[in-house]
Design an enzyme around this catalytic site. Structure first.
Site, PDB file in Angstrom:
ATOM      1  N   HIS A 128       0.809  -1.218   0.000  1.00 59.28           N
ATOM      2  CA  HIS A 128       0.000   0.000   0.000  1.00 59.28           C
ATOM      3  C   HIS A 128       0.846   1.274   0.000  1.00 59.28           C
ATOM      4  CE1 HIS A 128       0.402  -0.125   4.526  1.00 59.28           C
ATOM      5  NE2 HIS A 128       0.368   1.177   4.368  1.00 59.28           N
ATOM      6  N   ASP A 158       0.133  -7.588   1.512  1.00 60.02           N
ATOM      7  CA  ASP A 158       0.547  -6.188   1.598  1.00 60.02           C
ATOM      8  C   ASP A 158       2.065  -6.047   1.625  1.00 60.02           C
ATOM      9  OD1 ASP A 158       0.175  -3.475   1.600  1.00 60.02           O
ATOM     10  OD2 ASP A 158      -0.122  -3.310   3.761  1.00 60.02           O
ATOM     11  N   SER A 233       4.731   2.616   7.834  1.00 62.27           N
ATOM     12  CA  SER A 233       4.398   1.479   6.983  1.00 62.27           C
ATOM     13  C   SER A 233       5.598   1.044   6.150  1.00 62.27           C
ATOM     14  CB  SER A 233       3.245   1.831   6.041  1.00 62.27           C
ATOM     15  OG  SER A 233       2.037   1.918   6.739  1.00 62.27           O
TER      16      SER A 233
END
Length: 485
Positions: A128, A158, A233
């Protein structure tokens, strides 16, 4: 700014629990002693803590000096589709939809990544973080900057693998898949809110966390109370030896900032996905051909089982590997490929880590007896027809979608507006479809004023109508409008 994936559940405030350590008495710093001396934790000198005799403090600085150079900042640029519309496209939207899409410039995103192979320049991050990006720039701790190429990505876990052409890189070692326990001291390193090389610490709060909100994905997260915020992230979660144990991926928060509950993809998934992305550029998953569910106390009693652990087989597909291996409806799978299965999610994740053709032992309970057999995974069959716009020479108007692979909507997607429309399963970078703003995972619901039902209705419309086309697209639960010539 690209934000960390946020799971929408009630936030629970936790207090980070520091590692207990033996008492260190400090009087006057000893200038003649070695600068850094290990601090003994529970009789073990192999720890993240060292004693700086010159300053008289306990510190993790030497460990972090080895870890932080391997964590990079990732900046992405995504061109806004609406910004690329010319006057004819805007007129098309106003004619069909009675509105003029807002004009926006390029969108910038920010995340983190971890160097996992210094020689090859390989960097692991979250899908993402880079999904849909037109440009990906990697910035190292020493401030060098490089443009990155995508080796491959796997939305279902992911994870994404990038490559940069650089020398003198530092990579992190990856921990063994079973080398993590609840209570382990951990350190999270990333770039929250654009603040590079930020370090937070905590413990492993839980293992095997499942994201039930996304049934299409594979999730077996490490939960930690180390502070993780937007921008973290793709960053590193390391243990007290500075070894990578996870890639920081998600947080649970109402505010969007850390609430003491963060999640990281563990190395058992990282190793499997990295291997396939390196070899194939994608993850090729196998299947065994069963429908499974969780056991309940009522089912345990009715099936005369000793516990509710395991995955209950509710159906076996005819001709599948499971049928060939002798599995039947009502069997309870308790182990697969050497791992204990606590529930159906465990079995789904374990099977999803293996590629077609792989063999594994499967252990199940039938009539109170424990049985083990060998099973060979087969490729997942796509029941949907595929329309590759790049090679659809018999439909000239399909060239408007050149670079896109269009299919029927997969049955296992849980979509807001149901399964009517078509699915974009792939978009080549820099293709005509990509320039128009189409992205992998888009659901085209309408074309011009016509509602689509399936792939055949899409193909029929394209054959009978020349472009340009106005599309109504569902993306990440939101409605988007795209103009395609």
């Amino acid at each position: 700014m690209k934000k960390a994936l946020i799971l929408s559940v009630a936030a629970i405030g936790l207090i980070a629990t520091p590692v207990a350590m033996s008492q260190v008495l400090v009087d006057t710093p000893d200038q003649s002693a070695p600068a850094f001396q290990p601090v003994q934790l529970f009789g073990n000198n192999n720890s993240s803590m060292t004693f700086d005799s010159r300053r008289g403090v306990v510190t993790m600085a030497p460990l972090l000096a080895k870890v932080t150079p391997a964590v990079v900042s990732i900046n992405t640029v995504t061109e806004s589709p609406s910004n690329q519309m010319d006057d004819d496209q805007r007129e098309l939207f106003e004619r069909f939809f009675g509105q003029n899409p807002r004009s926006r410039g390029p969108r910038a995103g920010l995340g983190s990544g971890v160097i996992v192979d210094a020689r090859e320049g390989l960097i692991l991050t979250n899908n993402h973080v880079i999904d849909g990006a037109d440009e990906i720039e990697v910035r190292l701790e020493d401030r060098r900057e490089f443009m990155a190429e995508v080796i491959g990505a796997d939305p279902k876990t992911d994870l994404a693998l990038l490559k940069i052409d650089a020398r003198n890189l530092t990579a992190l070692d990856i921990a063994d898949t079973d080398d993590v326990m609840v209570g382990d001291y951990v350190i999270a390193v990333g770039n929250p809110f654009g603040l590079s090389s930020t370090v937070t610490s905590g413990i492993v709060s839980a293992l095997g966390r499942d994201n039930r909100a996304s049934q299409d994905n594979y999730s077996d997260f490490i939960q930690t109370d180390a502070a993780i915020n937007p921008g973290n992230s793709g960053g590193a979660l390391v243990n007290s030896r500075g070894v990578l144990i996870g890639i920081n991926t998600a947080i649970v928060s109402r505010s969007g900032s850390s609430a003491g509950i963060g999640f990281a993809v563990p190395t058992r998934i990282i190793r499997s996905v990295m291997g396939q992305l390196t070899e194939f550029g994608e993850v090729r998953r196998g299947r065994i051909g069963v429908l499974i569910g969780d056991l309940t106390p009522e089912l345990r009693e009715g099936l005369d089982l000793k516990s509710i652990r395991g995955a209950l087989v509710s159906n076996v597909t005819e001709g599948s590997p499971a049928e060939k291996a002798g599995l039947e409806s009502g069997d309870v799978v308790v182990a697969f490929n050497g791992e204990v299965m606590e529930d159906s999610s465990d079995l789904r994740n374990a099977v999803g880590l293996l590629s077609p053709g792989a063999e594994a032992d499967i252990t199940y309970i039938r009539d109170g007896k424990r049985r083990t057999t060998r099973i060979t995974l087969e490729a997942i069959e796509d029941d949907n027809d595929v329309l590759d716009a790049s090679v659809a020479d018999d439909i000239p108007s399909m060239q408007s979608f050149s670079g896109a692979t269009i299919t029927g909507i997969p049955d296992d997607l849980d979509l807001r507006d149901g399964n009517e429309g078509v699915y974009i399963s792939n978009v080549r970078r820099a293709s005509r479809a990509a320039r128009a703003g189409l992205q992998r995972g888009d659901i085209i619901r309408r074309i011009n004023r016509t509602k689509l039902t399936d792939l055949k209705s899409f193909q029929t419309f394209i054959e009978d109508n020349d472009g340009p086309y106005a599309l109504v697209v569902e993306r990440d639960g939101q409605t988007a409008y795209l103009g395609v010539r």
